[in-house]
Design a protein around this motif. Structure first.
Motif, PDB file in Angstrom:
ATOM      1  N   UNK A  27       0.830  -1.204   0.000  1.00 47.56           N
ATOM      2  CA  UNK A  27       0.000   0.000   0.000  1.00 47.56           C
ATOM      3  C   UNK A  27       0.862   1.252   0.000  1.00 47.56           C
ATOM      4  N   UNK A  28       1.971   1.226   0.760  1.00 51.84           N
ATOM      5  CA  UNK A  28       2.866   2.383   0.790  1.00 51.84           C
ATOM      6  C   UNK A  28       3.509   2.604  -0.577  1.00 51.84           C
ATOM      7  N   UNK A  29       3.935   1.511  -1.221  1.00 50.18           N
ATOM      8  CA  UNK A  29       4.530   1.639  -2.561  1.00 50.18           C
ATOM      9  C   UNK A  29       3.506   2.193  -3.550  1.00 50.18           C
ATOM     10  N   UNK A  30       2.290   1.617  -3.522  1.00 50.12           N
ATOM     11  CA  UNK A  30       1.246   2.070  -4.449  1.00 50.12           C
ATOM     12  C   UNK A  30       0.904   3.537  -4.220  1.00 50.12           C
ATOM     13  N   UNK A  31       0.827   3.950  -2.946  1.00 49.68           N
ATOM     14  CA  UNK A  31       0.520   5.352  -2.650  1.00 49.68           C
ATOM     15  C   UNK A  31       1.601   6.289  -3.177  1.00 49.68           C
ATOM     16  N   UNK A  32       2.870   5.923  -2.946  1.00 51.54           N
ATOM     17  CA  UNK A  32       3.958   6.792  -3.391  1.00 51.54           C
ATOM     18  C   UNK A  32       4.061   6.831  -4.909  1.00 51.54           C
ATOM     19  N   UNK A  33       3.781   5.702  -5.569  1.00 55.66           N
ATOM     20  CA  UNK A  33       3.806   5.685  -7.032  1.00 55.66           C
ATOM     21  C   UNK A  33       2.705   6.588  -7.592  1.00 55.66           C
ATOM     22  N   UNK A  69      11.944  -1.581   6.152  1.00 53.41           N
ATOM     23  CA  UNK A  69      10.881  -1.865   5.187  1.00 53.41           C
ATOM     24  C   UNK A  69      10.328  -0.578   4.587  1.00 53.41           C
ATOM     25  N   UNK A  70      10.245   0.468   5.418  1.00 56.31           N
ATOM     26  CA  UNK A  70       9.837   1.774   4.885  1.00 56.31           C
ATOM     27  C   UNK A  70      10.834   2.244   3.835  1.00 56.31           C
ATOM     28  N   UNK A  71      12.127   2.085   4.154  1.00 65.52           N
ATOM     29  CA  UNK A  71      13.153   2.479   3.196  1.00 65.52           C
ATOM     30  C   UNK A  71      13.049   1.705   1.903  1.00 65.52           C
ATOM     31  N   UNK A  72      12.829   0.398   1.994  1.00 63.60           N
ATOM     32  CA  UNK A  72      12.679  -0.417   0.788  1.00 63.60           C
ATOM     33  C   UNK A  72      11.475   0.023  -0.033  1.00 63.60           C
ATOM     34  N   UNK A  73      10.356   0.307   0.642  1.00 66.90           N
ATOM     35  CA  UNK A  73       9.149   0.733  -0.068  1.00 66.90           C
ATOM     36  C   UNK A  73       9.385   2.066  -0.779  1.00 66.90           C
ATOM     37  N   UNK A  81      20.431   1.965   5.528  1.00 72.93           N
ATOM     38  CA  UNK A  81      20.850   3.343   5.807  1.00 72.93           C
ATOM     39  C   UNK A  81      19.626   4.225   6.021  1.00 72.93           C
ATOM     40  N   UNK A  82      18.641   4.100   5.132  1.00 74.33           N
ATOM     41  CA  UNK A  82      17.420   4.891   5.271  1.00 74.33           C
ATOM     42  C   UNK A  82      16.683   4.534   6.559  1.00 74.33           C
ATOM     43  N   UNK A  83      16.640   3.239   6.881  1.00 76.32           N
ATOM     44  CA  UNK A  83      15.969   2.819   8.108  1.00 76.32           C
ATOM     45  C   UNK A  83      16.638   3.391   9.352  1.00 76.32           C
ATOM     46  N   UNK A  84      17.962   3.362   9.377  1.00 76.33           N
ATOM     47  CA  UNK A  84      18.676   3.908  10.518  1.00 76.33           C
ATOM     48  C   UNK A  84      18.444   5.410  10.644  1.00 76.33           C
ATOM     49  N   UNK A  85      18.403   6.105   9.507  1.00 82.10           N
ATOM     50  CA  UNK A  85      18.175   7.555   9.530  1.00 82.10           C
ATOM     51  C   UNK A  85      16.746   7.876   9.997  1.00 82.10           C
ATOM     52  N   UNK A  86      15.780   7.101   9.528  1.00 79.84           N
ATOM     53  CA  UNK A  86      14.391   7.305   9.969  1.00 79.84           C
ATOM     54  C   UNK A  86      14.268   7.045  11.465  1.00 79.84           C
ATOM     55  N   UNK A  87      14.920   5.993  11.943  1.00 80.46           N
ATOM     56  CA  UNK A  87      14.883   5.671  13.372  1.00 80.46           C
ATOM     57  C   UNK A  87      15.508   6.788  14.199  1.00 80.46           C
TER      58      UNK A  87
END
Length: 205
Positions: free
Chosen positions: A4-10, A88-92, A195-201
């Motif tokens: 859902x996150x991928x679809x929303x961002x696309x 997972x947020x970073x991957x999405x 890297x993105x996950x660590x930065x978000x955290x």
């Protein structure tokens, strides 16, 4: 949740500012003959490098909207509360960014090649290099967007970080060293979610 996150961002990307990097990409290609002259042989020789430099600079345009809006609006916090890991947020984000950036760039390279007097074989090699390298480029953009989210003058800082880190992709792509380019692209794609996950955290603490 991830789908859902991928679809929303696309959907948000394709209906929003996703066309700006592609327009910028084509604009750079269109201006190049005016800058160096109409010599077709010279244009053809430098065209692959021009397209890659255009791609790198175009990748900078959406950096500030990849992570920061969702961080500011609390979307990332809500995803965490629903059990979605930061990686997972970073991957999405990477997947969605590539879907709105990579394929459009490959299509835009066709009219850009005509502006730069590229022949068919040179265009094919450049398209292959872009297909291999754009996932790594999108991954790098998202990782840097996460690292710079919330910082003053984040766009300028992102440019200082992204362009040097993308140099290996540019070097191997321009040299038609596809295996080495693929290795760099895979490394960036595999490492960027962490890297993105660590930065978000870190941005939540």
């Amino acid at each position: 949740m991830i789908k859902a996150l991928i679809a929303r961002d696309v959907c948000r990307g394709l209906t929003g500012a996703a066309w700006l990097p592609i327009a910028f990409f084509l604009l750079v290609a269109a201006l190049m003959p005016f800058a160096i002259g109409p010599d077709a042989k010279l244009l053809s020789r430098i065209a692959p490098g021009v397209l890659w430099i255009s791609a790198l600079t175009a990748a900078l345009l959406p950096v500030e909207r990849l992570i920061e809006p969702d961080r500011t609006d609390g979307v990332l916090d809500q995803l965490f509360l629903h059990g979605v890991a930061e990686e997972s947020m970073g991957f999405a984000k990477i997947a969605a960014h590539w879907m709105t950036f990579g394929p459009l760039l490959l299509v835009a390279a066709i009219p850009a090649s005509a502006l730069l007097a590229m022949d068919g074989s040179s265009l094919a090699r450049t398209e292959l290099a872009l297909a291999i390298g754009t996932p790594g480029l999108a991954s790098l953009a998202v990782a840097i967007a996460a690292v710079t989210a919330g910082l003053p003058r984040a766009g300028s800082l992102a440019g200082l970080l992204l362009l040097p880190l993308a140099v290996p992709l540019l070097i191997f792509a321009a040299a038609d060293a596809y295996l080495l380019e693929m290795a760099i692209s895979l490394l960036l794609t595999a490492g960027a979610p962490f890297v993105a996950g660590a930065a978000i955290r870190a941005s939540r603490t």
